[in-house]
Design a protein around this motif. Structure first.
Motif, PDB file in Angstrom:
ATOM      1  N   GLU A 106       5.680  10.576   6.064  1.00  0.00           N
ATOM      2  CA  GLU A 106       4.477  10.862   6.535  1.00  0.00           C
ATOM      3  C   GLU A 106       4.047   9.760   7.457  1.00  0.00           C
ATOM      4  O   GLU A 106       3.511  10.010   8.370  1.00  0.00           O
ATOM      5  CB  GLU A 106       3.363  10.785   5.033  1.00  0.00           C
ATOM      6  CG  GLU A 106       3.559  11.769   4.232  1.00  0.00           C
ATOM      7  CD  GLU A 106       2.753  11.855   3.114  1.00  0.00           C
ATOM      8  OE1 GLU A 106       2.163  12.867   2.475  1.00  0.00           O
ATOM      9  OE2 GLU A 106       2.160  10.681   2.637  1.00  0.00           O
ATOM     10  N   GLU A 107       4.442   8.752   7.354  1.00  0.00           N
ATOM     11  CA  GLU A 107       3.940   7.520   7.994  1.00  0.00           C
ATOM     12  C   GLU A 107       4.670   7.916   9.534  1.00  0.00           C
ATOM     13  O   GLU A 107       4.188   7.595  10.566  1.00  0.00           O
ATOM     14  CB  GLU A 107       4.073   6.089   7.538  1.00  0.00           C
ATOM     15  CG  GLU A 107       3.229   5.681   6.400  1.00  0.00           C
ATOM     16  CD  GLU A 107       1.818   6.030   6.881  1.00  0.00           C
ATOM     17  OE1 GLU A 107       1.458   5.153   7.953  1.00  0.00           O
ATOM     18  OE2 GLU A 107       0.770   6.437   6.066  1.00  0.00           O
TER      19      GLU A 107
ATOM     20  N   ASP B 135      10.355   9.649  -3.692  1.00  0.00           N
ATOM     21  CA  ASP B 135       8.740   9.436  -3.258  1.00  0.00           C
ATOM     22  C   ASP B 135       8.504   8.369  -2.434  1.00  0.00           C
ATOM     23  O   ASP B 135       7.475   8.775  -1.658  1.00  0.00           O
ATOM     24  CB  ASP B 135       8.174   8.993  -4.667  1.00  0.00           C
ATOM     25  CG  ASP B 135       8.263  10.191  -6.020  1.00  0.00           C
ATOM     26  OD1 ASP B 135       8.610  11.384  -5.610  1.00  0.00           O
ATOM     27  OD2 ASP B 135       8.082   9.971  -7.166  1.00  0.00           O
TER      28      ASP B 135
ATOM     29  N   GLU C 103       0.780  -1.210   0.171  1.00  0.00           N
ATOM     30  CA  GLU C 103       0.097  -0.130   0.190  1.00  0.00           C
ATOM     31  C   GLU C 103       0.810   1.317   0.062  1.00  0.00           C
ATOM     32  O   GLU C 103       0.628   2.105  -0.764  1.00  0.00           O
ATOM     33  CB  GLU C 103      -1.098  -0.131   1.162  1.00  0.00           C
ATOM     34  CG  GLU C 103      -1.835   1.204   1.344  1.00  0.00           C
ATOM     35  CD  GLU C 103      -2.741   1.153   2.647  1.00  0.00           C
ATOM     36  OE1 GLU C 103      -2.608   2.075   3.358  1.00  0.00           O
ATOM     37  OE2 GLU C 103      -3.168   0.208   2.723  1.00  0.00           O
ATOM     38  N   LEU C 104       1.935   1.370   0.686  1.00  0.00           N
ATOM     39  CA  LEU C 104       2.913   2.341   0.840  1.00  0.00           C
ATOM     40  C   LEU C 104       3.445   2.517  -0.449  1.00  0.00           C
ATOM     41  O   LEU C 104       3.652   3.782  -0.947  1.00  0.00           O
ATOM     42  CB  LEU C 104       3.667   2.392   1.890  1.00  0.00           C
ATOM     43  CG  LEU C 104       3.332   2.340   3.464  1.00  0.00           C
ATOM     44  CD1 LEU C 104       4.245   2.434   4.450  1.00  0.00           C
ATOM     45  CD2 LEU C 104       2.380   3.514   3.610  1.00  0.00           C
ATOM     46  N   TYR C 105       4.045   1.522  -1.042  1.00  0.00           N
ATOM     47  CA  TYR C 105       4.664   1.660  -2.432  1.00  0.00           C
ATOM     48  C   TYR C 105       3.656   2.273  -3.187  1.00  0.00           C
ATOM     49  O   TYR C 105       4.040   2.993  -4.245  1.00  0.00           O
ATOM     50  CB  TYR C 105       5.171   0.164  -2.920  1.00  0.00           C
ATOM     51  CG  TYR C 105       5.914   0.195  -3.929  1.00  0.00           C
ATOM     52  CD1 TYR C 105       7.168   0.471  -4.032  1.00  0.00           C
ATOM     53  CD2 TYR C 105       5.103   0.128  -5.269  1.00  0.00           C
ATOM     54  CE1 TYR C 105       7.896   0.394  -5.139  1.00  0.00           C
ATOM     55  CE2 TYR C 105       5.918  -0.026  -6.555  1.00  0.00           C
ATOM     56  CZ  TYR C 105       7.133   0.317  -6.243  1.00  0.00           C
ATOM     57  OH  TYR C 105       8.075   0.113  -7.786  1.00  0.00           O
ATOM     58  N   GLN C 106       2.395   1.506  -3.465  1.00  0.00           N
ATOM     59  CA  GLN C 106       1.296   1.992  -4.286  1.00  0.00           C
ATOM     60  C   GLN C 106       1.045   3.634  -4.111  1.00  0.00           C
ATOM     61  O   GLN C 106       0.947   4.340  -5.051  1.00  0.00           O
ATOM     62  CB  GLN C 106       0.092   1.397  -4.039  1.00  0.00           C
ATOM     63  CG  GLN C 106      -0.997   1.551  -5.297  1.00  0.00           C
ATOM     64  CD  GLN C 106      -0.386   1.281  -6.918  1.00  0.00           C
ATOM     65  OE1 GLN C 106       0.289   0.153  -6.806  1.00  0.00           O
ATOM     66  NE2 GLN C 106      -0.627   1.942  -7.583  1.00  0.00           N
ATOM     67  N   ARG C 107       0.924   4.169  -2.858  1.00  0.00           N
ATOM     68  CA  ARG C 107       0.745   5.403  -2.739  1.00  0.00           C
ATOM     69  C   ARG C 107       1.951   6.216  -3.135  1.00  0.00           C
ATOM     70  O   ARG C 107       1.815   7.597  -3.623  1.00  0.00           O
ATOM     71  CB  ARG C 107       0.817   5.754  -1.300  1.00  0.00           C
ATOM     72  CG  ARG C 107      -0.508   5.372  -0.732  1.00  0.00           C
ATOM     73  CD  ARG C 107      -0.755   5.887   0.661  1.00  0.00           C
ATOM     74  NE  ARG C 107       0.113   6.848   1.380  1.00  0.00           N
ATOM     75  CZ  ARG C 107       0.472   6.957   2.755  1.00  0.00           C
ATOM     76  NH1 ARG C 107       0.240   5.896   3.580  1.00  0.00           N
ATOM     77  NH2 ARG C 107       0.975   7.908   2.970  1.00  0.00           N
ATOM     78  N   ALA C 108       3.289   5.970  -3.169  1.00  0.00           N
ATOM     79  CA  ALA C 108       4.548   6.576  -3.706  1.00  0.00           C
ATOM     80  C   ALA C 108       4.474   6.474  -5.278  1.00  0.00           C
ATOM     81  O   ALA C 108       4.993   7.556  -5.702  1.00  0.00           O
ATOM     82  CB  ALA C 108       5.643   5.799  -3.140  1.00  0.00           C
TER      83      ALA C 108
ATOM     84  N   VAL D  46       6.634   9.337   1.533  1.00  0.00           N
ATOM     85  CA  VAL D  46       5.333   8.532   2.054  1.00  0.00           C
ATOM     86  C   VAL D  46       5.839   7.786   3.254  1.00  0.00           C
ATOM     87  O   VAL D  46       4.938   7.845   4.317  1.00  0.00           O
ATOM     88  CB  VAL D  46       4.902   7.373   1.035  1.00  0.00           C
ATOM     89  CG1 VAL D  46       4.025   6.390   1.683  1.00  0.00           C
ATOM     90  CG2 VAL D  46       4.451   8.079  -0.158  1.00  0.00           C
TER      91      VAL D  46
ATOM     92  N   PRO E 298       2.115   5.666  -7.845  1.00  0.00           N
ATOM     93  CA  PRO E 298       0.524   5.148  -8.248  1.00  0.00           C
ATOM     94  C   PRO E 298       0.545   4.886  -9.696  1.00  0.00           C
ATOM     95  O   PRO E 298      -0.401   4.017 -10.118  1.00  0.00           O
ATOM     96  CB  PRO E 298      -0.151   6.293  -7.889  1.00  0.00           C
ATOM     97  CG  PRO E 298       0.619   7.462  -7.987  1.00  0.00           C
ATOM     98  CD  PRO E 298       1.933   7.016  -7.443  1.00  0.00           C
TER      99      PRO E 298
END
Length: 98
Positions: free
Chosen positions: A90-91, A83, A38-43, A87, A45
């Motif tokens: 942010e976490e 990127d 999920e974190l990778y996908q946010r970074a 993310v 997309p």
């Protein structure tokens, strides 16, 4: 060492180092009960999930490894994953507020 072998060696070494970087990222996510995919996908997309990431997730044993936030950020930035480092930052901020 001739140039062809040297180039192959450099590429192979970079790929091994990249695998270690991804394993550290996955381990950090496990340590903090975060979903690495999920974190990778946010970074990233626009990208498909990395096969290196998928393998690292599958091979993760769940055993906690002491890995500081700063170390992970340094490793990500060293590999140009700015990127993803953003993310992760942010976490980290969310985690520090808990």
């Amino acid at each position: 060492m001739d140039y062809e072998n040297r180039d192959e060696y450099i590429i192979k070494k970079y790929q091994q180092d990249e695998q270690i970087m991804v394993q550290l990222f996955v381990q950090w996510c496990i340590n903090y009960q975060l979903n690495p995919a999920e974190l990778y996908q946010r970074a990233y997309p626009q990208q498909l999930q990395s096969s290196v990431l998928t393998v690292a997730i599958d091979q993760a044993d769940g055993e906690e490894l002491d890995l500081s936030h700063e170390t992970l950020l340094d490793v990500l930035q060293m590999f140009g994953n700015d990127d993803l480092a953003f993310v992760v930052s942010e976490e980290i901020e969310k985690l520090s507020k808990k």
